[in-house]
Design a protein around this motif. Structure first.
Motif, mmCIF file in Angstrom:
data_model
loop_
_atom_site.group_PDB
_atom_site.id
_atom_site.type_symbol
_atom_site.label_atom_id
_atom_site.label_comp_id
_atom_site.label_asym_id
_atom_site.label_seq_id
_atom_site.Cartn_x
_atom_site.Cartn_y
_atom_site.Cartn_z
ATOM 1 N N LEU A 70 -10.383 -13.295 -32.138
ATOM 2 C CA LEU A 70 -11.241 -14.876 -31.213
ATOM 3 C C LEU A 70 -10.594 -15.172 -30.113
ATOM 4 O O LEU A 70 -10.755 -15.827 -29.125
ATOM 5 C CB LEU A 70 -10.906 -15.612 -32.320
ATOM 6 C CG LEU A 70 -12.850 -15.908 -33.771
ATOM 7 C CD1 LEU A 70 -12.435 -16.785 -34.688
ATOM 8 C CD2 LEU A 70 -13.530 -15.509 -32.786
ATOM 9 N N ILE A 71 -8.843 -15.507 -30.277
ATOM 10 C CA ILE A 71 -8.227 -15.413 -29.228
ATOM 11 C C ILE A 71 -8.802 -14.724 -27.498
ATOM 12 O O ILE A 71 -8.442 -15.134 -26.894
ATOM 13 C CB ILE A 71 -6.637 -15.675 -29.398
ATOM 14 C CG1 ILE A 71 -6.402 -16.903 -30.694
ATOM 15 C CG2 ILE A 71 -5.830 -15.692 -28.139
ATOM 16 C CD1 ILE A 71 -4.773 -15.965 -30.886
ATOM 17 N N TYR A 72 -8.467 -13.505 -28.131
ATOM 18 C CA TYR A 72 -9.005 -12.307 -26.968
ATOM 19 C C TYR A 72 -10.559 -12.883 -26.243
ATOM 20 O O TYR A 72 -10.565 -13.036 -25.519
ATOM 21 C CB TYR A 72 -8.474 -11.039 -28.004
ATOM 22 C CG TYR A 72 -9.086 -10.087 -26.937
ATOM 23 C CD1 TYR A 72 -8.611 -9.804 -25.615
ATOM 24 C CD2 TYR A 72 -10.063 -9.270 -26.974
ATOM 25 C CE1 TYR A 72 -8.859 -8.356 -24.768
ATOM 26 C CE2 TYR A 72 -11.111 -8.912 -26.311
ATOM 27 C CZ TYR A 72 -10.178 -8.424 -24.772
ATOM 28 O OH TYR A 72 -11.136 -6.818 -24.211
ATOM 29 N N TYR A 73 -11.251 -12.487 -27.594
ATOM 30 C CA TYR A 73 -12.551 -13.518 -27.121
ATOM 31 C C TYR A 73 -13.305 -13.871 -26.268
ATOM 32 O O TYR A 73 -13.895 -14.172 -25.617
ATOM 33 C CB TYR A 73 -13.636 -11.841 -28.448
ATOM 34 C CG TYR A 73 -13.366 -11.023 -28.856
ATOM 35 C CD1 TYR A 73 -13.510 -10.108 -27.805
ATOM 36 C CD2 TYR A 73 -13.050 -10.567 -30.408
ATOM 37 C CE1 TYR A 73 -13.864 -8.009 -28.010
ATOM 38 C CE2 TYR A 73 -13.243 -8.629 -30.557
ATOM 39 C CZ TYR A 73 -13.544 -7.699 -29.656
ATOM 40 O OH TYR A 73 -13.539 -6.571 -29.137
ATOM 41 N N ILE A 74 -12.524 -15.382 -26.074
ATOM 42 C CA ILE A 74 -12.712 -16.467 -25.977
ATOM 43 C C ILE A 74 -12.075 -15.807 -24.375
ATOM 44 O O ILE A 74 -12.688 -16.748 -23.493
ATOM 45 C CB ILE A 74 -12.140 -17.327 -26.942
ATOM 46 C CG1 ILE A 74 -13.145 -17.640 -28.030
ATOM 47 C CG2 ILE A 74 -11.752 -18.925 -25.728
ATOM 48 C CD1 ILE A 74 -12.374 -18.498 -29.505
ATOM 49 N N GLY A 75 -10.737 -15.558 -24.495
ATOM 50 C CA GLY A 75 -10.013 -15.330 -22.511
ATOM 51 C C GLY A 75 -11.101 -14.533 -21.880
ATOM 52 O O GLY A 75 -10.543 -14.610 -20.672
ATOM 53 N N TYR A 76 -11.091 -13.649 -22.513
ATOM 54 C CA TYR A 76 -11.338 -12.143 -21.399
ATOM 55 C C TYR A 76 -13.014 -12.780 -20.840
ATOM 56 O O TYR A 76 -12.113 -12.454 -19.470
ATOM 57 C CB TYR A 76 -12.703 -11.206 -22.932
ATOM 58 C CG TYR A 76 -12.385 -10.283 -21.493
ATOM 59 C CD1 TYR A 76 -11.756 -9.231 -21.409
ATOM 60 C CD2 TYR A 76 -13.482 -9.948 -20.966
ATOM 61 C CE1 TYR A 76 -12.228 -7.918 -20.935
ATOM 62 C CE2 TYR A 76 -14.070 -8.846 -20.281
ATOM 63 C CZ TYR A 76 -13.404 -7.776 -19.805
ATOM 64 O OH TYR A 76 -13.587 -6.435 -19.784
ATOM 65 N N PRO A 77 -13.770 -13.799 -21.553
ATOM 66 C CA PRO A 77 -14.527 -14.068 -20.302
ATOM 67 C C PRO A 77 -14.476 -15.364 -19.880
ATOM 68 O O PRO A 77 -14.618 -15.199 -18.496
ATOM 69 C CB PRO A 77 -16.011 -14.394 -21.045
ATOM 70 C CG PRO A 77 -15.862 -14.940 -22.197
ATOM 71 C CD PRO A 77 -14.365 -13.501 -22.774
ATOM 72 N N ASP A 127 -9.501 -3.742 -22.281
ATOM 73 C CA ASP A 127 -9.617 -3.287 -23.519
ATOM 74 C C ASP A 127 -9.263 -2.324 -24.496
ATOM 75 O O ASP A 127 -9.813 -3.018 -25.827
ATOM 76 C CB ASP A 127 -11.094 -2.441 -23.367
ATOM 77 C CG ASP A 127 -12.033 -2.659 -22.265
ATOM 78 O OD1 ASP A 127 -12.427 -3.387 -22.421
ATOM 79 O OD2 ASP A 127 -12.539 -1.968 -21.445
ATOM 80 N N PHE A 128 -7.980 -1.695 -23.624
ATOM 81 C CA PHE A 128 -7.316 -1.076 -24.931
ATOM 82 C C PHE A 128 -5.942 -2.749 -25.624
ATOM 83 O O PHE A 128 -5.682 -2.317 -26.627
ATOM 84 C CB PHE A 128 -6.319 -0.249 -24.189
ATOM 85 C CG PHE A 128 -6.647 0.637 -24.177
ATOM 86 C CD1 PHE A 128 -6.966 1.332 -25.401
ATOM 87 C CD2 PHE A 128 -6.745 1.529 -23.100
ATOM 88 C CE1 PHE A 128 -7.912 3.081 -25.043
ATOM 89 C CE2 PHE A 128 -7.437 2.724 -22.757
ATOM 90 C CZ PHE A 128 -7.715 3.326 -24.449
ATOM 91 N N ILE A 129 -6.307 -3.962 -25.098
ATOM 92 C CA ILE A 129 -5.307 -4.715 -25.742
ATOM 93 C C ILE A 129 -5.512 -5.547 -26.317
ATOM 94 O O ILE A 129 -4.709 -5.453 -28.039
ATOM 95 C CB ILE A 129 -5.625 -6.147 -24.418
ATOM 96 C CG1 ILE A 129 -4.972 -5.236 -22.916
ATOM 97 C CG2 ILE A 129 -4.302 -7.611 -25.248
ATOM 98 C CD1 ILE A 129 -4.987 -6.734 -21.971
ATOM 99 N N PRO A 130 -6.979 -5.485 -27.429
ATOM 100 C CA PRO A 130 -6.994 -6.083 -28.992
ATOM 101 C C PRO A 130 -7.261 -4.931 -29.440
ATOM 102 O O PRO A 130 -6.666 -4.823 -30.880
ATOM 103 C CB PRO A 130 -8.310 -6.136 -28.961
ATOM 104 C CG PRO A 130 -9.166 -5.656 -27.180
ATOM 105 C CD PRO A 130 -8.392 -5.572 -26.357
ATOM 106 N N GLY A 131 -7.360 -3.402 -28.850
ATOM 107 C CA GLY A 131 -7.386 -2.652 -29.824
ATOM 108 C C GLY A 131 -5.669 -2.472 -30.244
ATOM 109 O O GLY A 131 -5.622 -1.428 -31.794
ATOM 110 N N ILE A 132 -5.039 -2.446 -29.061
ATOM 111 C CA ILE A 132 -4.012 -1.804 -29.702
ATOM 112 C C ILE A 132 -2.662 -3.496 -30.072
ATOM 113 O O ILE A 132 -2.276 -3.518 -31.285
ATOM 114 C CB ILE A 132 -2.952 -1.854 -28.905
ATOM 115 C CG1 ILE A 132 -2.989 -0.254 -28.120
ATOM 116 C CG2 ILE A 132 -1.679 -1.375 -28.453
ATOM 117 C CD1 ILE A 132 -2.847 0.415 -26.415
#
Length: 202
Positions: free
Chosen positions: A44-51, A173-178
């Protein structure tokens, strides 16, 4: 998929089907739900920060039916994949090959082969290794299934909201995956086997 695996396990007869879930001899929903918390918080931290950094890349197409369908089907799909790759394949190979890391790598390669995403396959191979490690470390599929579920479910909603794309893979896009799987595993290891204690694994 799971009924097919059950039939396959009856043919091979190397162990009871329940032991593909865990060494405890069954699936534990309480453990699975507990294990959802950490990857959900990190993602959620990533998906809120991305946009906030990149803005929207498309229109919002998220609908209530789509939300409900994903909420029901994605966890089932992820759990089924864990049963296939980390349960049936890895455990069966592990019973034939006495070097655990070989079974882990083979299932990760097969897992990658089932997800043909071009450049994204690097991330899929990484996920397969991490999920295999989680299954070995916790001696069960719940922890890996939770991580797998959160990743796929939030990605579906993220793309549907127009905040990202599943067709163009970038370094971002690799950031959350890694990072998400890595942080998840490190938290487990650095909490002195907290997950193991919850699971009553010796």
């Amino acid at each position: 998929m799971i009924p097919s695996l059950y039939i396959a396990s009856r043919i091979i007869r190397d162990r009871p089907f329940s032991y593909y879930s865990s060494s405890r001899g069954g699936w534990n929903w309480k453990i699975y739900l507990k294990c959802l918390v950490i990857p959900l918080a990190i993602n959620l931290i990533y998906y809120i920060g991305y946009p906030l950094i990149n803005g929207c890349v498309g229109p919002n197409r998220l609908t209530i039916p789509f939300f409900i369908i994903c909420l029901i089907l994605v966890p089932l799909q992820c759990i089924a994949e864990e049963y296939l790759f980390r349960g049936f394949i890895m455990q069966t190979l592990g019973s034939w090959i006495k070097i655990p890391v070989v079974a882990l790598i083979i299932q990760a390669v097969l897992f990658t082969g089932g997800h043909m995403y071009s450049m994204g396959m690097i991330g899929i191979l990484y996920d397969g290794i991490v999920l295999g490690f989680l299954a070995m470390y916790t001696k069960g599929l719940e922890a890996g299934s939770a991580l797998h579920t959160v990743n796929n479910l939030l990605l579906c909603y993220f793309v549907a909201l127009g905040l990202g794309t599943s067709s163009l893979i970038t370094i971002w896009d690799f950031i959350p995956g890694i990072l998400v799987p890595l942080i998840y595993v490190m938290l487990e290891i650095n909490t002195d086997g907290l997950m193991k204690k919850q699971m009553n694994v010796v």
